[in-house]
Design a protein around this motif. Structure first.
Motif, PDB file in Angstrom:
ATOM      1  N   ILE A 168      41.355  40.882  66.311  1.00  0.00           N
ATOM      2  CA  ILE A 168      41.365  39.719  65.423  1.00  0.00           C
ATOM      3  C   ILE A 168      39.945  39.178  65.409  1.00  0.00           C
ATOM      4  CG2 ILE A 168      42.232  37.378  65.065  1.00  0.00           C
ATOM      5  CD1 ILE A 168      44.786  38.212  66.503  1.00  0.00           C
ATOM      6  N   GLY A 169      39.417  38.946  64.235  1.00  0.00           N
ATOM      7  CA  GLY A 169      38.019  38.524  64.144  1.00  0.00           C
ATOM      8  C   GLY A 169      37.802  37.391  63.160  1.00  0.00           C
ATOM      9  N   LEU A 170      36.725  36.625  63.405  1.00  0.00           N
ATOM     10  CA  LEU A 170      36.279  35.583  62.486  1.00  0.00           C
ATOM     11  C   LEU A 170      34.892  35.954  61.986  1.00  0.00           C
ATOM     12  CD1 LEU A 170      38.497  34.010  64.229  1.00  0.00           C
ATOM     13  CD2 LEU A 170      37.244  31.948  63.607  1.00  0.00           C
ATOM     14  N   SER A 171      34.732  35.931  60.673  1.00  0.00           N
ATOM     15  CA  SER A 171      33.432  36.217  60.073  1.00  0.00           C
ATOM     16  C   SER A 171      33.075  35.091  59.108  1.00  0.00           C
ATOM     17  CB  SER A 171      33.454  37.566  59.349  1.00  0.00           C
ATOM     18  OG  SER A 171      34.479  37.600  58.369  1.00  0.00           O
ATOM     19  N   PHE A 172      31.799  35.034  58.716  1.00  0.00           N
ATOM     20  CA  PHE A 172      31.312  33.875  57.978  1.00  0.00           C
ATOM     21  C   PHE A 172      30.366  34.307  56.853  1.00  0.00           C
ATOM     22  CE2 PHE A 172      31.969  33.128  62.446  1.00  0.00           C
ATOM     23  CZ  PHE A 172      32.852  32.071  62.463  1.00  0.00           C
ATOM     24  N   ASP A 173      30.340  33.463  55.810  1.00  0.00           N
ATOM     25  CA  ASP A 173      29.442  33.689  54.684  1.00  0.00           C
ATOM     26  C   ASP A 173      29.244  32.353  53.982  1.00  0.00           C
ATOM     27  OD1 ASP A 173      27.791  34.910  52.919  1.00  0.00           O
ATOM     28  OD2 ASP A 173      29.313  36.176  51.986  1.00  0.00           O
ATOM     29  N   THR A 199      36.435  33.635  57.342  1.00  0.00           N
ATOM     30  CA  THR A 199      37.455  34.666  57.142  1.00  0.00           C
ATOM     31  C   THR A 199      38.079  35.056  58.472  1.00  0.00           C
ATOM     32  OG1 THR A 199      36.304  35.545  55.205  1.00  0.00           O
ATOM     33  CG2 THR A 199      37.910  36.984  56.277  1.00  0.00           C
ATOM     34  N   VAL A 200      39.400  35.013  58.505  1.00  0.00           N
ATOM     35  CA  VAL A 200      40.170  35.481  59.670  1.00  0.00           C
ATOM     36  C   VAL A 200      40.798  36.815  59.280  1.00  0.00           C
ATOM     37  CG1 VAL A 200      42.061  35.012  61.247  1.00  0.00           C
ATOM     38  CG2 VAL A 200      40.663  33.124  60.401  1.00  0.00           C
ATOM     39  N   SER A 201      40.507  37.849  60.045  1.00  0.00           N
ATOM     40  CA  SER A 201      41.008  39.185  59.712  1.00  0.00           C
ATOM     41  C   SER A 201      41.693  39.796  60.922  1.00  0.00           C
ATOM     42  CB  SER A 201      39.868  40.091  59.249  1.00  0.00           C
ATOM     43  OG  SER A 201      38.921  40.268  60.283  1.00  0.00           O
ATOM     44  N   ASN A 202      42.623  40.692  60.652  1.00  0.00           N
ATOM     45  CA  ASN A 202      43.300  41.410  61.735  1.00  0.00           C
ATOM     46  C   ASN A 202      43.564  42.848  61.313  1.00  0.00           C
ATOM     47  OD1 ASN A 202      45.627  39.795  60.148  1.00  0.00           O
ATOM     48  ND2 ASN A 202      46.486  41.729  60.881  1.00  0.00           N
ATOM     49  N   THR A 203      43.571  43.721  62.275  1.00  0.00           N
ATOM     50  CA  THR A 203      43.853  45.131  62.005  1.00  0.00           C
ATOM     51  C   THR A 203      45.358  45.347  61.899  1.00  0.00           C
ATOM     52  OG1 THR A 203      43.835  45.550  64.388  1.00  0.00           O
ATOM     53  CG2 THR A 203      41.776  45.921  63.193  1.00  0.00           C
ATOM     54  N   GLY A 204      45.709  46.492  61.316  1.00  0.00           N
ATOM     55  CA  GLY A 204      47.119  46.854  61.227  1.00  0.00           C
ATOM     56  C   GLY A 204      47.860  46.178  60.096  1.00  0.00           C
ATOM     57  N   CYS A 205      47.210  46.015  58.927  1.00  0.00           N
ATOM     58  CA  CYS A 205      47.877  45.358  57.802  1.00  0.00           C
ATOM     59  C   CYS A 205      48.890  46.315  57.168  1.00  0.00           C
ATOM     60  CB  CYS A 205      46.842  44.937  56.752  1.00  0.00           C
ATOM     61  SG  CYS A 205      47.572  44.241  55.269  1.00  0.00           S
ATOM     62  N   SER A 206      50.129  45.847  57.036  1.00  0.00           N
ATOM     63  CA  SER A 206      51.174  46.647  56.396  1.00  0.00           C
ATOM     64  C   SER A 206      51.703  45.976  55.134  1.00  0.00           C
ATOM     65  CB  SER A 206      52.333  46.875  57.383  1.00  0.00           C
ATOM     66  OG  SER A 206      52.857  45.637  57.835  1.00  0.00           O
ATOM     67  N   ASP A 263      42.953  38.884  50.846  1.00  0.00           N
ATOM     68  CA  ASP A 263      42.772  40.232  50.308  1.00  0.00           C
ATOM     69  C   ASP A 263      42.925  41.242  51.442  1.00  0.00           C
ATOM     70  OD1 ASP A 263      40.472  39.499  51.601  1.00  0.00           O
ATOM     71  OD2 ASP A 263      39.114  40.485  50.213  1.00  0.00           O
ATOM     72  N   ILE A 264      42.974  42.497  51.076  1.00  0.00           N
ATOM     73  CA  ILE A 264      43.126  43.584  52.042  1.00  0.00           C
ATOM     74  C   ILE A 264      41.897  44.470  51.950  1.00  0.00           C
ATOM     75  CG2 ILE A 264      44.524  45.558  52.735  1.00  0.00           C
ATOM     76  CD1 ILE A 264      46.927  44.164  51.447  1.00  0.00           C
ATOM     77  N   ARG A 265      41.225  44.654  53.092  1.00  0.00           N
ATOM     78  CA  ARG A 265      39.996  45.452  53.124  1.00  0.00           C
ATOM     79  C   ARG A 265      40.122  46.502  54.223  1.00  0.00           C
ATOM     80  NH1 ARG A 265      36.066  40.208  53.984  1.00  0.00           N
ATOM     81  NH2 ARG A 265      37.011  38.866  52.359  1.00  0.00           N
ATOM     82  N   GLU A 266      40.180  47.734  53.802  1.00  0.00           N
ATOM     83  CA  GLU A 266      40.220  48.858  54.744  1.00  0.00           C
ATOM     84  C   GLU A 266      41.305  48.664  55.808  1.00  0.00           C
ATOM     85  OE1 GLU A 266      36.337  49.175  56.346  1.00  0.00           O
ATOM     86  OE2 GLU A 266      35.416  49.824  54.453  1.00  0.00           O
ATOM     87  N   GLU A 267      42.519  48.409  55.347  1.00  0.00           N
ATOM     88  CA  GLU A 267      43.694  48.229  56.198  1.00  0.00           C
ATOM     89  C   GLU A 267      43.574  47.023  57.122  1.00  0.00           C
ATOM     90  OE1 GLU A 267      44.621  51.799  58.268  1.00  0.00           O
ATOM     91  OE2 GLU A 267      45.140  52.908  56.438  1.00  0.00           O
ATOM     92  N   ARG A 268      42.717  46.087  56.767  1.00  0.00           N
ATOM     93  CA  ARG A 268      42.601  44.819  57.491  1.00  0.00           C
ATOM     94  C   ARG A 268      43.054  43.705  56.551  1.00  0.00           C
ATOM     95  NH1 ARG A 268      38.955  45.042  62.077  1.00  0.00           N
ATOM     96  NH2 ARG A 268      38.754  42.789  61.916  1.00  0.00           N
ATOM     97  N   PHE A 269      43.944  42.858  57.039  1.00  0.00           N
ATOM     98  CA  PHE A 269      44.399  41.717  56.255  1.00  0.00           C
ATOM     99  C   PHE A 269      43.428  40.573  56.483  1.00  0.00           C
ATOM    100  CE2 PHE A 269      47.109  37.874  55.747  1.00  0.00           C
ATOM    101  CZ  PHE A 269      47.375  38.034  54.390  1.00  0.00           C
ATOM    102  N   CYS A 270      42.863  40.039  55.420  1.00  0.00           N
ATOM    103  CA  CYS A 270      41.821  39.020  55.515  1.00  0.00           C
ATOM    104  C   CYS A 270      42.230  37.783  54.727  1.00  0.00           C
ATOM    105  CB  CYS A 270      40.488  39.538  54.979  1.00  0.00           C
ATOM    106  SG  CYS A 270      39.926  41.085  55.723  1.00  0.00           S
ATOM    107  N   VAL A 271      42.125  36.626  55.374  1.00  0.00           N
ATOM    108  CA  VAL A 271      42.372  35.345  54.707  1.00  0.00           C
ATOM    109  C   VAL A 271      41.108  34.501  54.846  1.00  0.00           C
ATOM    110  CG1 VAL A 271      43.833  33.318  54.549  1.00  0.00           C
ATOM    111  CG2 VAL A 271      44.811  35.472  55.332  1.00  0.00           C
ATOM    112  N   THR A 272      40.607  34.002  53.723  1.00  0.00           N
ATOM    113  CA  THR A 272      39.336  33.286  53.712  1.00  0.00           C
ATOM    114  C   THR A 272      39.543  31.831  53.338  1.00  0.00           C
ATOM    115  OG1 THR A 272      38.123  35.293  53.100  1.00  0.00           O
ATOM    116  CG2 THR A 272      37.030  33.188  52.711  1.00  0.00           C
ATOM    117  N   LEU A 273      38.996  30.937  54.158  1.00  0.00           N
ATOM    118  CA  LEU A 273      38.993  29.511  53.855  1.00  0.00           C
ATOM    119  C   LEU A 273      37.639  29.155  53.249  1.00  0.00           C
ATOM    120  CD1 LEU A 273      40.552  28.000  57.116  1.00  0.00           C
ATOM    121  CD2 LEU A 273      41.720  28.772  55.060  1.00  0.00           C
TER     122      LEU A 273
END
Length: 401
Positions: free
Chosen positions: A319-324, A333-340, A386-396
């Protein structure tokens, strides 16, 4: 309370035992090593020079021989030098001073422990004992349970918070009752209103079915009446749908300013160790410590909801947090692996009570992302997924101050 009494008694008994043991040790040992060494050196001097001068031995007070060998009420020991026995008297003043000093220190510590135990009992144990049944009563629905006021700084804020909780529960209960009453009245009213056009439709339909209207104009009029009454029913159904889709939760937002690092520190303190224990890699990318325009508590709540969702619906690997930054806003953006989740479901995930196809075996009510969307809207921000490379990403999208 009884447990504290037993613990306090055990501490007191243990400390008294330590004091007694230390005193016994000091009384038995004392300065014996010092005066015995001096007596041995005196014996060597007498052996060599025959002199019984004790001016160089501060712990020795006298040297006697002959008839006075055993006539003494002082502390003494017998030495042999030059084939002759001597009674060497010594002082215990140094030992007594040591014992007295140690006992004074121990007595001060004992008094301090007693004061501390009394303070803990009066300011923590007793107030907590008066409050420990309050949560159970609130859980049972007894909102009238008395909450005693506490002047203690340790519990004053706690009791104030419990009172706020009780008021919040009471307010929510009143709102729920009001909503239930309004919903019931609405359903009863609409049910009554629907019966009139429904009866007209049934009568006209029966007449048409039995061929009671021979005139074409009357049949047309009956059909138009059925259509008109159907429109009325459709209008009532629309009102029901509108009432059901209206906001059923109220949100309060207090706009302010906060450093991004402060929000991230709260998240790290809450989740870093927890995720490490479960084997999930939790990463926070590099970021510029900017000032955000938002409600700090509500923004933290949104991010916590997203991380909780990542824990529930991800595969537990990362689970990761990234910024822009974009157009005067900070993108978190909060993202996690294993998006189904399927991409076609993305437009519906922010609706209330909506649960995706990946939530079949996961407990939840479908409100987490809905709450995030409402809060971000009230704070003047946005949220998207959105979904990026099988990672579910939610951006605030949070406005910069």
């Amino acid at each position: 309370m009884s447990t504290f009494r037993k613990l306090a008694a055990a501490v007191i008994v243990l400390f008294i035992a330590v004091i007694a043991g230390l005193n016994i040790y000091l009384l038995r040992s004392g300065d014996s090593g010092t005066y015995r060494v001096e007596a041995k050196r005196l014996a060597d001097r007498i052996e060599e020079t025959g002199s019984t001068d004790i001016s160089g031995f501060p712990h020795l007070t006298g040297v006697y021989s002959g008839e006075q060998l055993y006539r003494s009420d002082e502390h003494y020991l017998i030495i042999e030098a030059g084939g002759k026995l001597y009674r060497v008297e010594y002082t215990t003043e140094g030992r007594n001073r040591t014992v007295w000093a140690v006992n004074c220190v121990l007595a001060a510590l004992f008094l301090l422990i007693l004061i501390l135990l009394v303070y803990i009992r009066r300011n923590i144990i007793v107030p907590f004992g008066r409050l420990n049944t309050v949560p159970q009563e609130l859980a049972k629905g007894n909102l009238a349970v008395p909450i005693p006021e506490e002047k203690s700084r340790l519990f004053g804020k706690f009791t104030w918070g419990v009172n706020l909780l009780r008021e919040k529960i009471e307010g929510d209960r009143q709102k729920e009752l009001s909503m239930q009453r309004d919903k019931k009245l609405l359903l009863l009213s609409l049910s009554h209103d629907i019966k009139t056009p429904l009866s007209a439709i049934k009568l006209n339909a029966k007449a048409l079915a039995r061929g009671l209207y021979k005139d074409e104009e009357k049949r047309r009029s009956a059909a138009e009446s059925i259509n008109s009454r159907a429109d009325e029913i459709e209008h009532f159904v629309s009102e029901i749908t509108k009432a059901a889709s209206e906001d059923f939760m109220e949100f309060e937002v207090t706009q302010g300013e906060v450093f991004l690092s402060s929000i991230l520190r709260r998240l790290s303190d809450r989740y870093a160790q927890q995720l490490a224990v479960s084997g999930t890699k939790f990463t926070i990318d590099r970021f510029d410590d900017c000032i955000l325009s938002c409600d700090p508590d509500r923004l933290a709540e949104c991010l916590q909801n997203l991380i909780e969702n990542a824990v529930k619906y991800g595969d537990g690997r990362q689970i990761g947090l990234s910024f822009d930054k974009m157009d005067g806003c900070e993108l978190i953006t909060v993202s996690n692996t294993g998006c189904s989740l399927e991409e076609k479901e993305l437009p519906q995930i922010f609706e209330s009570f909506h649960r995706g196809s990946n939530a079949e075996n996961v407990q939840g009510n479908g409100l987490g992302l809905f709450i995030c969307k409402r809060l971000m809207s009230l704070m003047g921000g946005e949220i998207y997924a959105d979904i990026r490379e099988e990672r579910f990403c939610v951006t605030l999208v949070v406005r910069l101050a």
